[in-house]
Design a protein around this motif. Sequence first.
Motif, PDB file in Angstrom:
ATOM      1  N   LYS A  15     -22.156 122.646  38.379  1.00  0.00           N
ATOM      2  CA  LYS A  15     -22.056 122.158  37.003  1.00  0.00           C
ATOM      3  C   LYS A  15     -23.420 121.815  36.429  1.00  0.00           C
ATOM      4  O   LYS A  15     -23.637 121.937  35.237  1.00  0.00           O
ATOM      5  N   GLU A  16     -24.324 121.351  37.250  1.00  0.00           N
ATOM      6  CA  GLU A  16     -25.663 120.973  36.822  1.00  0.00           C
ATOM      7  C   GLU A  16     -26.681 121.934  37.428  1.00  0.00           C
ATOM      8  O   GLU A  16     -26.562 122.304  38.589  1.00  0.00           O
ATOM      9  N   PRO A  17     -27.683 122.322  36.666  1.00  0.00           N
ATOM     10  CA  PRO A  17     -28.675 123.259  37.194  1.00  0.00           C
ATOM     11  C   PRO A  17     -29.527 122.644  38.299  1.00  0.00           C
ATOM     12  O   PRO A  17     -29.991 121.513  38.172  1.00  0.00           O
ATOM     13  N   SER A  18     -29.683 123.401  39.383  1.00  0.00           N
ATOM     14  CA  SER A  18     -30.519 122.933  40.497  1.00  0.00           C
ATOM     15  C   SER A  18     -31.468 124.030  40.970  1.00  0.00           C
ATOM     16  O   SER A  18     -32.051 123.933  42.031  1.00  0.00           O
ATOM     17  N   PHE A  19     -31.591 125.059  40.177  1.00  0.00           N
ATOM     18  CA  PHE A  19     -32.422 126.216  40.503  1.00  0.00           C
ATOM     19  C   PHE A  19     -33.542 126.263  39.474  1.00  0.00           C
ATOM     20  O   PHE A  19     -33.298 126.425  38.286  1.00  0.00           O
ATOM     21  N   SER A  30     -42.882 123.578  31.415  1.00  0.00           N
ATOM     22  CA  SER A  30     -42.857 125.043  31.484  1.00  0.00           C
ATOM     23  C   SER A  30     -41.793 125.546  32.463  1.00  0.00           C
ATOM     24  O   SER A  30     -41.585 126.746  32.580  1.00  0.00           O
ATOM     25  N   SER A  31     -41.094 124.641  33.150  1.00  0.00           N
ATOM     26  CA  SER A  31     -40.081 125.047  34.127  1.00  0.00           C
ATOM     27  C   SER A  31     -38.762 125.405  33.459  1.00  0.00           C
ATOM     28  O   SER A  31     -38.310 124.724  32.540  1.00  0.00           O
ATOM     29  N   LEU A  32     -38.169 126.486  33.949  1.00  0.00           N
ATOM     30  CA  LEU A  32     -36.851 126.920  33.492  1.00  0.00           C
ATOM     31  C   LEU A  32     -35.831 126.521  34.549  1.00  0.00           C
ATOM     32  O   LEU A  32     -36.026 126.782  35.735  1.00  0.00           O
ATOM     33  N   TRP A  33     -34.741 125.906  34.115  1.00  0.00           N
ATOM     34  CA  TRP A  33     -33.689 125.440  35.027  1.00  0.00           C
ATOM     35  C   TRP A  33     -32.430 126.281  34.835  1.00  0.00           C
ATOM     36  O   TRP A  33     -31.965 126.472  33.728  1.00  0.00           O
ATOM     37  N   TYR A  34     -31.888 126.750  35.959  1.00  0.00           N
ATOM     38  CA  TYR A  34     -30.706 127.595  35.976  1.00  0.00           C
ATOM     39  C   TYR A  34     -29.625 126.940  36.832  1.00  0.00           C
ATOM     40  O   TYR A  34     -29.926 126.166  37.735  1.00  0.00           O
ATOM     41  N   LYS A  35     -28.381 127.333  36.586  1.00  0.00           N
ATOM     42  CA  LYS A  35     -27.335 127.081  37.572  1.00  0.00           C
ATOM     43  C   LYS A  35     -27.597 128.094  38.672  1.00  0.00           C
ATOM     44  O   LYS A  35     -27.909 129.254  38.409  1.00  0.00           O
ATOM     45  N   SER A  36     -27.489 127.669  39.899  1.00  0.00           N
ATOM     46  CA  SER A  36     -27.873 128.508  41.028  1.00  0.00           C
ATOM     47  C   SER A  36     -27.096 129.818  41.075  1.00  0.00           C
ATOM     48  O   SER A  36     -25.879 129.828  40.911  1.00  0.00           O
ATOM     49  N   PRO A  37     -27.784 130.929  41.326  1.00  0.00           N
ATOM     50  CA  PRO A  37     -27.087 132.204  41.497  1.00  0.00           C
ATOM     51  C   PRO A  37     -26.372 132.302  42.852  1.00  0.00           C
ATOM     52  O   PRO A  37     -25.671 133.273  43.107  1.00  0.00           O
ATOM     53  N   LEU A  90     -29.965 140.202  35.858  1.00  0.00           N
ATOM     54  CA  LEU A  90     -28.814 139.989  36.736  1.00  0.00           C
ATOM     55  C   LEU A  90     -27.717 139.179  36.051  1.00  0.00           C
ATOM     56  O   LEU A  90     -26.672 138.925  36.636  1.00  0.00           O
ATOM     57  N   GLY A  91     -27.988 138.719  34.825  1.00  0.00           N
ATOM     58  CA  GLY A  91     -26.982 137.952  34.093  1.00  0.00           C
ATOM     59  C   GLY A  91     -27.167 136.454  34.172  1.00  0.00           C
ATOM     60  O   GLY A  91     -26.279 135.706  33.756  1.00  0.00           O
ATOM     61  N   TYR A  92     -28.282 135.991  34.704  1.00  0.00           N
ATOM     62  CA  TYR A  92     -28.542 134.558  34.819  1.00  0.00           C
ATOM     63  C   TYR A  92     -29.569 134.145  33.771  1.00  0.00           C
ATOM     64  O   TYR A  92     -30.638 134.747  33.671  1.00  0.00           O
ATOM     65  N   ASN A  93     -29.235 133.128  33.013  1.00  0.00           N
ATOM     66  CA  ASN A  93     -30.125 132.628  31.976  1.00  0.00           C
ATOM     67  C   ASN A  93     -30.356 131.138  32.179  1.00  0.00           C
ATOM     68  O   ASN A  93     -29.468 130.434  32.661  1.00  0.00           O
ATOM     69  N   PRO A  94     -31.512 130.649  31.792  1.00  0.00           N
ATOM     70  CA  PRO A  94     -31.787 129.221  31.986  1.00  0.00           C
ATOM     71  C   PRO A  94     -30.878 128.360  31.122  1.00  0.00           C
ATOM     72  O   PRO A  94     -30.498 128.742  30.018  1.00  0.00           O
ATOM     73  N   VAL A  95     -30.542 127.201  31.667  1.00  0.00           N
ATOM     74  CA  VAL A  95     -29.705 126.232  30.975  1.00  0.00           C
ATOM     75  C   VAL A  95     -30.573 125.271  30.173  1.00  0.00           C
ATOM     76  O   VAL A  95     -30.188 124.805  29.110  1.00  0.00           O
ATOM     77  N   LYS A  96     -31.762 124.992  30.712  1.00  0.00           N
ATOM     78  CA  LYS A  96     -32.672 124.081  30.006  1.00  0.00           C
ATOM     79  C   LYS A  96     -34.105 124.375  30.430  1.00  0.00           C
ATOM     80  O   LYS A  96     -34.350 125.091  31.395  1.00  0.00           O
TER      81      LYS A  96
END
Length: 184
Positions: A40-44, A28-35, A18-24
């Motif tokens: 500005k900060e990932p919360s997903f 083992s958790s992947l953090w994304y900016k919310s879709p 869908l075009g969303y990639n993890p920021v950090k």
Amino acid sequence: MTIEESKNIKLADYLHSLGYNPVKQQGSSLWYKSPFREEKEPSFKVNPDRNLWYDFGLGKGGNIIALAQELYASDSVPYLLDKIAQQALHVRPVSFSFRQQSSTQPSFQQLEVVPLSSPALYSYLQERGINTELAKRECKEVRFVNNGKQFFAVGFPNASGGYEVRNKYFKGCIAVSYTHLTLP
């Protein structure tokens, strides 16, 4: 596609399609900016081991079906399974390496922004109940290459200077580097 088949799709791969990639990555958790919103900060957060997500801004989470409920604003399981199946055609297993990210090519290449003209995109807008005259004024046709394949979508500018892009099979966000942007 059955419920069980949909649950076997890795969330990280589905989000990538869908075009969303993890920021950090933390553990083992992947953090994304919310879709679901600009931030500005990932919360997903995605837990790849359990194949579950949680959006701290929404206070919601779950499996791929719960994600589809939020993305496609529907509670109809057959509709959601159909949407997941359509997108699953574009799902490719992806591995995330945060150390190598700076040396890799951008996800979206050869970006071209032109006036909206594609009959397929007009058809998509009509299916969604969107006024095509309004879309002509406010949206563009965004053409790009992703993973070596050419795509096009309806694009509308976002607050970050990029484009929110949509077509029948894709929903995502393209951050624009104006050194790679081609305008008519």
